[in-house]
Design an enzyme around this catalytic site. Structure first.
Site, PDB file in Angstrom:
ATOM      1  N   LYS A  11       0.838  -1.206   0.000  1.00 48.05           N
ATOM      2  CA  LYS A  11       0.000   0.000   0.000  1.00 48.05           C
ATOM      3  C   LYS A  11       0.868   1.248   0.000  1.00 48.05           C
ATOM      4  O   LYS A  11       0.634   2.190  -0.767  1.00 48.05           O
ATOM      5  CB  LYS A  11      -0.912   0.010   1.228  1.00 48.05           C
ATOM      6  N   ASN A  12       1.875   1.276   0.858  1.00 47.96           N
ATOM      7  CA  ASN A  12       2.693   2.479   1.014  1.00 47.96           C
ATOM      8  C   ASN A  12       3.583   2.754  -0.194  1.00 47.96           C
ATOM      9  O   ASN A  12       4.075   3.875  -0.360  1.00 47.96           O
ATOM     10  CB  ASN A  12       3.539   2.384   2.288  1.00 47.96           C
ATOM     11  N   CYS A 104      -5.066   7.983   9.969  1.00 49.00           N
ATOM     12  CA  CYS A 104      -5.131   7.431  11.322  1.00 49.00           C
ATOM     13  C   CYS A 104      -4.687   8.457  12.365  1.00 49.00           C
ATOM     14  O   CYS A 104      -3.794   9.269  12.115  1.00 49.00           O
ATOM     15  CB  CYS A 104      -4.228   6.197  11.445  1.00 49.00           C
ATOM     16  N   ARG A 109       1.672  14.360  12.509  1.00 43.38           N
ATOM     17  CA  ARG A 109       2.439  14.020  11.300  1.00 43.38           C
ATOM     18  C   ARG A 109       2.418  15.242  10.390  1.00 43.38           C
ATOM     19  O   ARG A 109       1.714  15.275   9.388  1.00 43.38           O
ATOM     20  CB  ARG A 109       1.829  12.786  10.615  1.00 43.38           C
ATOM     21  N   PRO A 110       3.170  16.259  10.775  1.00 47.28           N
ATOM     22  CA  PRO A 110       3.129  17.513  10.027  1.00 47.28           C
ATOM     23  C   PRO A 110       3.707  17.350   8.630  1.00 47.28           C
ATOM     24  O   PRO A 110       4.515  16.451   8.373  1.00 47.28           O
ATOM     25  CB  PRO A 110       3.995  18.450  10.878  1.00 47.28           C
ATOM     26  N   ILE A 111       3.253  18.229   7.723  1.00 45.91           N
ATOM     27  CA  ILE A 111       3.757  18.169   6.353  1.00 45.91           C
ATOM     28  C   ILE A 111       4.747  19.296   6.094  1.00 45.91           C
ATOM     29  O   ILE A 111       5.010  19.641   4.947  1.00 45.91           O
ATOM     30  CB  ILE A 111       2.598  18.217   5.334  1.00 45.91           C
ATOM     31  N   LEU A 113       7.929  19.396   6.247  1.00 45.95           N
ATOM     32  CA  LEU A 113       9.096  19.012   5.450  1.00 45.95           C
ATOM     33  C   LEU A 113       8.738  18.887   3.966  1.00 45.95           C
ATOM     34  O   LEU A 113       9.564  19.199   3.101  1.00 45.95           O
ATOM     35  CB  LEU A 113       9.686  17.699   5.966  1.00 45.95           C
ATOM     36  N   ASP A 295       5.216   0.731  12.143  1.00 46.86           N
ATOM     37  CA  ASP A 295       4.000   0.077  11.655  1.00 46.86           C
ATOM     38  C   ASP A 295       3.875  -1.384  12.098  1.00 46.86           C
ATOM     39  O   ASP A 295       2.872  -2.036  11.796  1.00 46.86           O
ATOM     40  CB  ASP A 295       3.936   0.143  10.120  1.00 46.86           C
ATOM     41  N   ILE A 317       8.842   7.157  16.824  1.00 48.70           N
ATOM     42  CA  ILE A 317       8.373   7.807  15.607  1.00 48.70           C
ATOM     43  C   ILE A 317       7.108   8.625  15.864  1.00 48.70           C
ATOM     44  O   ILE A 317       7.055   9.811  15.564  1.00 48.70           O
ATOM     45  CB  ILE A 317       8.112   6.762  14.493  1.00 48.70           C
ATOM     46  N   ARG A 387      -8.149  -0.410   5.298  1.00 49.12           N
ATOM     47  CA  ARG A 387      -7.306   0.618   4.682  1.00 49.12           C
ATOM     48  C   ARG A 387      -5.967   0.038   4.244  1.00 49.12           C
ATOM     49  O   ARG A 387      -5.344   0.558   3.319  1.00 49.12           O
ATOM     50  CB  ARG A 387      -7.055   1.767   5.661  1.00 49.12           C
TER      51      ARG A 387
END
Length: 409
Positions: A11-12, A104, A109-111, A113, A295, A317, A387
């Site tokens: 998936k990733n 989730c 989980r900032p964007i 970067l 994960d 993480i 998902r």
């Protein structure tokens, strides 16, 4: 559990590869795309942008002949991975307007970067009204550092890499994510005519090209699905053959499973997992690749709850990734949280109970615990599970698990 299970595509890896088809107006064919709610959401997003998409039997055909650069809230809010369309839209159209994504609830989980990298290429980036807007008259290659508080950013690396393929000059990403999914994306982009080297290392070099063309690609196997089935087999004292798995993507997991008393053997493209006797406690710290994956932390906790002794799991993480602890406790697990660590006092027998899934990997952990528990366990809110795991209940049934899906009335 006993028998064979075929591993689905990652998936990733699939999500950014699907997004990368926006970089060309020619047809692209992607094989071994898992049929998941997340990949279906991405199909909807691609179609909403104007692409023609056909998804059948694991094969995705996309032609993004004429596209728009705007992705609205109703689609993007459902999935964090949708942010990876920003790079391709900016690269091809020189503009992108995307709602801030969902996904989730496992911590911040900032964007930032992602935006830092796109700005380094020459884009003007603004956040207003819940939307990110990036525009540029032209994109120029740049040297940038994408390391963050918790290590490198996988989707941020992917976004910058995709935008940089159509920038002028050379882009160098320092502290790039090294995950196999980044390598898979780079391989697809190179098949489209991009010039990328160093993927899989902390330094990736992208030499911009004028245009990309269509390509065919097969997605790598899902290493998190592999790890989940390895752990499920260990938790149930079973023997399972995983077909089409990549052991080289899971060295840290295999090492910790071996310490815990679970044997993993390689046999060509397959992996055979079996218990080596009683389970043993181990200490684990989640880290960016090639360390132990965050994960897989929840699934491993279910296994260690069965191992007599004390195990310590430290999460480096995501700060909110212990939400499954209270649900495992409902099954009889004895786990205490101390800062970023979970102290697992294993060996107590688990007994079935109704539990609630909080996120994708927590869902898998509760299923594993339920398989090992005495009596019936009911896992609610399994839309999280759908998902990221393709037909997980059917695959487990094939291995002898007594598991059924009950539709809510």
């Amino acid at each position: 559990m006993h028998g064979e299970v075929t591993i689905s595509g990652s998936k990733n890896a699939a999500l950014p590869i699907m997004a990368a088809t926006l970089l060309t107006d020619e047809p692209c064919v992607i094989r071994r795309v898992p049929d998941l709610s997340d990949t279906r959401f991405m199909v909807q997003i691609l179609e909403s942008l104007g692409a023609s998409v056909k998804f059948e039997d694991g094969t995705l055909t996309v032609r993004a002949k004429k596209i728009r650069g705007y992705a609205d809230y109703e689609l993007v809010r459902k999935m964090r991975g949708s942010i990876c369309i920003a790079g391709p839209l900016l690269g091809r159209l020189r503009k992108a307007r995307i709602s801030l994504p969902g996904g989730c609830i496992i911590g911040a989980r900032p964007i930032n970067l992602h935006l830092k990298g796109l700005a380094a290429l020459g884009a003007k980036v603004e956040i207003e009204g819940g939307y990110v807007t990036a525009t540029a008259k032209k994109l120029n290659g740049a040297v940038m550092f994408l390391g963050g508080r918790s290590g490198s950013t996988v989707l941020g690396t992917a976004n910058v890499m995709m935008a940089a393929t159509l920038a002028e000059g050379v882009t160098i990403i320092e502290s790039a994510a090294c995950e196999p999914e980044v390598v898979d994306l780079a391989n697809f982009l190179n098949a489209m005519g991009a010039n990328i080297s160093g993927a899989g290392s902390p330094t990736i070099t992208i030499t911009g090209v004028e245009k990309l063309h269509g390509a065919e690609h097969e997605v790598i196997p899902d290493r998190i699905e592999v790890a989940t089935f390895l752990i499920a087999a260990g938790a149930t004292n079973g023997e399972v053959t995983l077909c089409g798995a990549r052991a080289d993507h899971l060295r840290a997991v295999i090492d910790k499973l071996s310490e815990a008393g679970v044997s993993v053997e390689r046999s060509g493209a397959n992996m055979i997992v079996r218990r080596k006797g009683k389970l043993k406690p181990v200490d684990i710290t989640t880290l960016p690749y090639s360390g132990f994956p965050t994960d897989v932390q929840a699934q491993m906790m279910s296994l260690l709850a069965l191992a007599p002794g004390i195990s310590i799991i430290t999460e480096r993480i995501f700060e909110s990734r212990f939400m499954h602890v209270s649900e495992l406790a409902r099954l009889g697990a004895e786990i205490e949280i101390e800062g970023p660590s979970a102290i697992v006092k294993g060996g107590r027998p688990l007994s079935g109970a109704p539990v609630m899934a909080s996120d994708l990997r927590a869902s898998a952990a509760l299923v594993i615990a339920g398989l090992a528990a005495k009596g019936a366990t009911q896992v609610n809110r399994i839309y999280h599970l759908d998902r990221g795991y393709e037909k997980m209940d059917a695959k487990l049934r094939k291995l002898g698990a007594r598991i059924q899906r009950i539709e809510e009335k």
